[in-house]
Structures are given as structure tokens and as C-alpha cells.
Write an enzyme that holds these catalytic residues in place. Sequence first.
Site, PDB file in Angstrom:
ATOM      1  N   LEU A   1       9.960 -21.006  -4.353  1.00 59.64           N
ATOM      2  CA  LEU A   1       8.981 -20.094  -3.739  1.00 59.64           C
ATOM      3  C   LEU A   1       7.608 -20.196  -4.412  1.00 59.64           C
ATOM      4  CD1 LEU A   1       8.526 -17.521  -1.835  1.00 59.64           C
ATOM      5  CD2 LEU A   1       8.982 -16.186  -3.904  1.00 59.64           C
TER       6      LEU A   1
ATOM      7  N   ASP B   1       0.827  -1.211   0.000  1.00 61.09           N
ATOM      8  CA  ASP B   1       0.000   0.000   0.000  1.00 61.09           C
ATOM      9  C   ASP B   1       0.864   1.265   0.000  1.00 61.09           C
ATOM     10  OD1 ASP B   1      -2.367   1.402  -0.011  1.00 61.09           O
ATOM     11  OD2 ASP B   1      -2.715   1.225   2.146  1.00 61.09           O
TER      12      ASP B   1
ATOM     13  N   HIS C   1       2.327   3.319  -9.077  1.00 60.87           N
ATOM     14  CA  HIS C   1       2.095   1.880  -9.288  1.00 60.87           C
ATOM     15  C   HIS C   1       3.252   1.243 -10.079  1.00 60.87           C
ATOM     16  CE1 HIS C   1      -1.707   2.261  -7.412  1.00 60.87           C
ATOM     17  NE2 HIS C   1      -2.298   2.926  -8.386  1.00 60.87           N
TER      18      HIS C   1
END
Length: 239
Positions: free
Chosen positions: A134, A23, A40
Site C-alpha cells: 500500500l 473530519d 484527535h
Amino acid sequence: MRYNMTCQLSKENLPEHIAIIMDGNGRWAKEKNRPRLFGHNAGMKTLRKIVKASSDAGIKILTVYAFSTENWKRSQEEVDGLMNIAVEYFKKEVGELHKNNVKIQVIGDIAGLYPKVQDAARKAMETTKDNTGLIFNVALNYGGRNDIVYAVKALMEKGVLPEEVTEERLNAELYTKGLPDPDLLIRTSGESRLSNFMLWQTAYTEFFVIDTYWPDFDQEAYYHLIEAYQQRHRRFGTA
Ligand code: IPE
Ligand code: IPE
Ligand code: MG
């Protein structure tokens, strides 16, 4: 670029599953007098670094909140920009992630995404599906309530009777099926709320909120939080 394994973190008590609410992109850009999409784009670069840092640290599962079921309420320009960034991310990163044995999974209501995003996401998942490193979950068009509603629907479609409904069975229908709950949840940008992220899965997750905006977050801050997590005492309701 191959990921290296030069991480200094203690392997003891390492979180198995880390969740991140990425955020603060918009505020970061605003402070620089730039459009939100500039933030972004910068956030995408941070994500690249944090995925690598997770893999290097030997984290098994990383789940990032990229777009919520409520984020459609933003301007058309911002939504379109975010969707374009998602497509670009999958297309550009899949090669490197695949080389590094990362398995990409998109969690959320994929069918509700733009077709081009669905295509890019499905290709990335297909390419990396057999990887054993991962597990990288990207929460796109994800909502914690939507997750639970879909799980309930799945149980009903299977004809599960009320007396047969258990936490385990419901858990096994969530987007995160088969994965352990997050041990650690990080939210950047100072907001202390879940914003509809993994409501079910975070029942006993350790929370860390830091003031840094997501584009300024880095490996050093990340490992610092993991170390702080390693100092916490989790009780799970015991005395
Ligand atoms: C997080 O940054 C990214 C998404 C929600 C897609 P924001 O866009 O929420 O940035 P702020 O919170 O407005 O600063
Ligand atoms: C949560 O952030 C969603 C993502 C990070 C993708 P928001 O910025 O949408 O949350 P609120 O509106 O501040 O609660
Ligand atoms: Mg925000």
C-alpha cells in the site's frame, strides 16, 4: 501484528486510489464534553484501523487529509497537539507499517512543518521507501491550491515555455506525481465540501459524504462505501 487478507470485498472494480477527508474529531469530542485533542487522539486510532483495512482489501493507494494549509488558523494549543500527534503517529506506526510493506509518503508543504514533524516524517518515508505494498499518503500542511502553485513554480524553474505546458506536465509536478487520481473520496462528519483537498486530482473522483464522525468510522462502514462505489457508473464525460 501482521495484516491478514481475509477481506470479503469483491476484487472486481476495486478502487485503486482512495482519498479520505478525516473530519469530525472536534465535534465527536465536544459531544462527549472532552477537549478537541481527545477527539484527535481517537482519530489517530481510527486511522490505524483504516490503513490496515485498506491494505487487507488490496487497495493500492490511500491518501488521507490530516492537516490543511488553513488549519494553522486554529488555537496554538490545538495546532501543537495535532503536530505532536503526527510525530507520535510516525514514530509509533512506522515499524508496523514497514513490516506490512506499506510505503509512507507525506504530501504537502513539508518545509513549513515544525522541525520535529519534518524529522519524523522524513524518517518514516526513508524507512519505508522501497516497500511495494500500500502507498499511504499523509497530507500534512497540504492545500490543493498550494499544490498547483508549487507545480507551476516547478515548471517555470525548469524553463518550460508556455506552449509546452500541458495537463500531463503540470500533473507530473504535483505532490501526487506518478500516482493515478483518486477513484473514491470519502468525507466523514457530514460536511459536503473539499476544504482545499486535491482540487486538481478529484476532477472525476466519486464522492461519498457520510455523517459518522471520524473517530466512529470503522472497517465495516469503510467496506460498505467501497461496495457502494463498485455500484457506481463512471462516465468521464462520455455519453
Ligand atoms: C478533523 O477533525 C481533523 C483535522 C482537521 C485536523 P476536526 O478537527 O476538523 O473536527 P471538527 O470538524 O471540528 O468536528
Ligand atoms: C479539512 O477539514 C481538513 C482536514 C480534515 C485535515 P476542516 O475541518 O479543516 O475543514 P472545514 O474548515 O470544515 O472546511
Ligand atoms: Mg472539521
